[in-house]
Design a protein around this motif. Structure first.
Motif, mmCIF file in Angstrom:
data_model
loop_
_atom_site.group_PDB
_atom_site.id
_atom_site.type_symbol
_atom_site.label_atom_id
_atom_site.label_comp_id
_atom_site.label_asym_id
_atom_site.label_seq_id
_atom_site.Cartn_x
_atom_site.Cartn_y
_atom_site.Cartn_z
ATOM 1 N N ILE A 1 0.849 -1.197 0.000
ATOM 2 C CA ILE A 1 0.000 0.000 0.000
ATOM 3 C C ILE A 1 0.881 1.242 0.000
ATOM 4 O O ILE A 1 1.750 1.403 0.869
ATOM 5 C CB ILE A 1 -0.917 0.050 1.230
ATOM 6 N N ILE A 2 0.651 2.108 -0.960
ATOM 7 C CA ILE A 2 1.294 3.425 -0.970
ATOM 8 C C ILE A 2 0.360 4.389 -0.249
ATOM 9 O O ILE A 2 -0.733 4.689 -0.730
ATOM 10 C CB ILE A 2 1.573 3.900 -2.402
ATOM 11 N N ALA A 3 0.786 4.852 0.911
ATOM 12 C CA ALA A 3 -0.027 5.755 1.732
ATOM 13 C C ALA A 3 0.782 6.981 2.133
ATOM 14 O O ALA A 3 0.636 7.509 3.230
ATOM 15 C CB ALA A 3 -0.529 5.023 2.980
ATOM 16 N N ASN B 1 4.034 8.836 4.929
ATOM 17 C CA ASN B 1 4.993 9.942 4.991
ATOM 18 C C ASN B 1 5.330 10.287 6.447
ATOM 19 O O ASN B 1 4.694 9.793 7.386
ATOM 20 C CB ASN B 1 4.488 11.161 4.214
ATOM 21 N N ASP B 2 6.345 11.128 6.601
ATOM 22 C CA ASP B 2 6.780 11.522 7.944
ATOM 23 C C ASP B 2 6.295 12.921 8.323
ATOM 24 O O ASP B 2 6.824 13.541 9.246
ATOM 25 C CB ASP B 2 8.307 11.448 8.055
ATOM 26 N N VAL C 1 -0.569 8.652 11.198
ATOM 27 C CA VAL C 1 -0.659 7.435 10.387
ATOM 28 C C VAL C 1 0.329 6.389 10.879
ATOM 29 O O VAL C 1 -0.016 5.214 11.048
ATOM 30 C CB VAL C 1 -0.432 7.747 8.900
ATOM 31 N N SER C 2 1.562 6.779 11.135
ATOM 32 C CA SER C 2 2.556 5.802 11.601
ATOM 33 C C SER C 2 2.173 5.243 12.971
ATOM 34 O O SER C 2 2.390 4.056 13.245
ATOM 35 C CB SER C 2 3.950 6.433 11.648
ATOM 36 N N VAL D 1 8.279 4.671 7.216
ATOM 37 C CA VAL D 1 7.863 6.067 7.396
ATOM 38 C C VAL D 1 8.876 6.943 6.670
ATOM 39 O O VAL D 1 10.014 7.099 7.118
ATOM 40 C CB VAL D 1 7.788 6.457 8.879
ATOM 41 N N LYS D 2 8.467 7.477 5.518
ATOM 42 C CA LYS D 2 9.380 8.293 4.725
ATOM 43 C C LYS D 2 8.588 9.099 3.706
ATOM 44 O O LYS D 2 7.721 8.547 3.018
ATOM 45 C CB LYS D 2 10.406 7.418 4.004
ATOM 46 N N SER D 3 8.875 10.377 3.603
ATOM 47 C CA SER D 3 8.255 11.197 2.560
ATOM 48 C C SER D 3 9.012 10.989 1.255
ATOM 49 O O SER D 3 10.247 10.930 1.240
ATOM 50 C CB SER D 3 8.271 12.680 2.955
#
Length: 248
Positions: free
Chosen positions: A5-7, A54-55, A60-61, A83-85
């Motif tokens: 999943i790309i979130a 994203n961070d 979300v994380s 967790v990464k933008s």
């Protein structure tokens, strides 16, 4: 089979329209988008579910960590997340790719809405397609409700012949943003990133150019949640789906 999943998107259009939750935590009929996908993937016997968020917000994380620790409504979830933008969906896919290099996988974005029974049929079809020696099965639909659809060329056997920004090939279908792929696709992904590509549609075109054998699988309808008005539209679509299931 794995699922991804790309979130990692920012959901800026939703925020501009008054939706304050991060997109993965937007609720459709009382269920978070991210939870719905994970539940559906578990119903499809997921060996592993990998997610990138994203961070920019911890909400979300934190939610994903809770799911990893406690499961989804009491059901253990084989969940891993990053967790990464990233600058694009393709780059998000690239970040996930090291966890997808040992088994066929289904990838989609967090806001993809489909009928659950159709998705289960798609997963079963993907397993058959891979067993027959193909490299991928792309979810497509003839329902067009996209600002910039990606048209998908197919032959009579539903082999994919090309991807087009405009319907220059008189295509019946557009991409539904549901990608069933084998690890052989990752070399194409790596080459796209090295060339500075950033759009998933360019990755799909590169798969065809690289000779990957892709087939298309029809969904009656696939929706995305890009605007606040899409939430109500998706809820109505899924309510109709639930009503049909109850009437069987």
């Amino acid at each position: 089979m794995k699922f991804a999943i790309i979130a990692a998107g920012e959901g800026s259009r939703l925020r501009e329209e008054g939706i304050q939750q991060p997109k993965p935590l937007v609720k459709i009929n009382g269920e978070h988008l991210i939870d719905r996908l994970i539940r559906v993937f578990l119903d499809c016997h997921a060996e592993e579910i990998v997610v990138i968020c994203n961070d920019l917000t911890t909400l979300v994380s934190q939610h994903l960590q809770l799911l990893s620790d406690q499961g989804l409504e009491g059901t253990s979830a084989p969940l891993k997340f990053i967790v990464k933008s990233t600058p694009s969906s393709m780059h998000s896919f690239y970040e996930l790719s090291t966890m997808l290099d040992d088994a066929p996988f289904v990838l989609t974005t967090v806001d993809t809405i489909f009928q659950e029974e159709e998705f289960k049929a798609y997963v079963e079809a993907f397993e058959r397609v891979v067993a027959d020696g193909n490299d991928g099965l792309m979810g497509v639909t003839d329902y067009i409700d996209d600002e910039k659809p990606l048209y998908v060329g197919t032959d009579q056997a539903m082999n994919i012949t090309g991807f087009y920004d405009d319907n220059v090939a008189n295509c019946t279908y557009i991409s539904g943003g549901i990608y069933g792929l084998t690890p052989s696709s990752l070399s194409t992904l790596n080459a796209c990133v090295q060339r500075g590509e950033s759009r998933m549609r360019n990755f799909q075109r590169a798969l065809v150019s690289d000779g990957q054998k892709l087939k298309a699988h029809r969904f009656s309808k696939v929706l995305d949640i890009d605007h606040a008005s899409d939430i109500e539209k998706a809820e109505e679509f899924l309510r109709r789906d639930a009503t049909k299931d109850m009437s069987r």
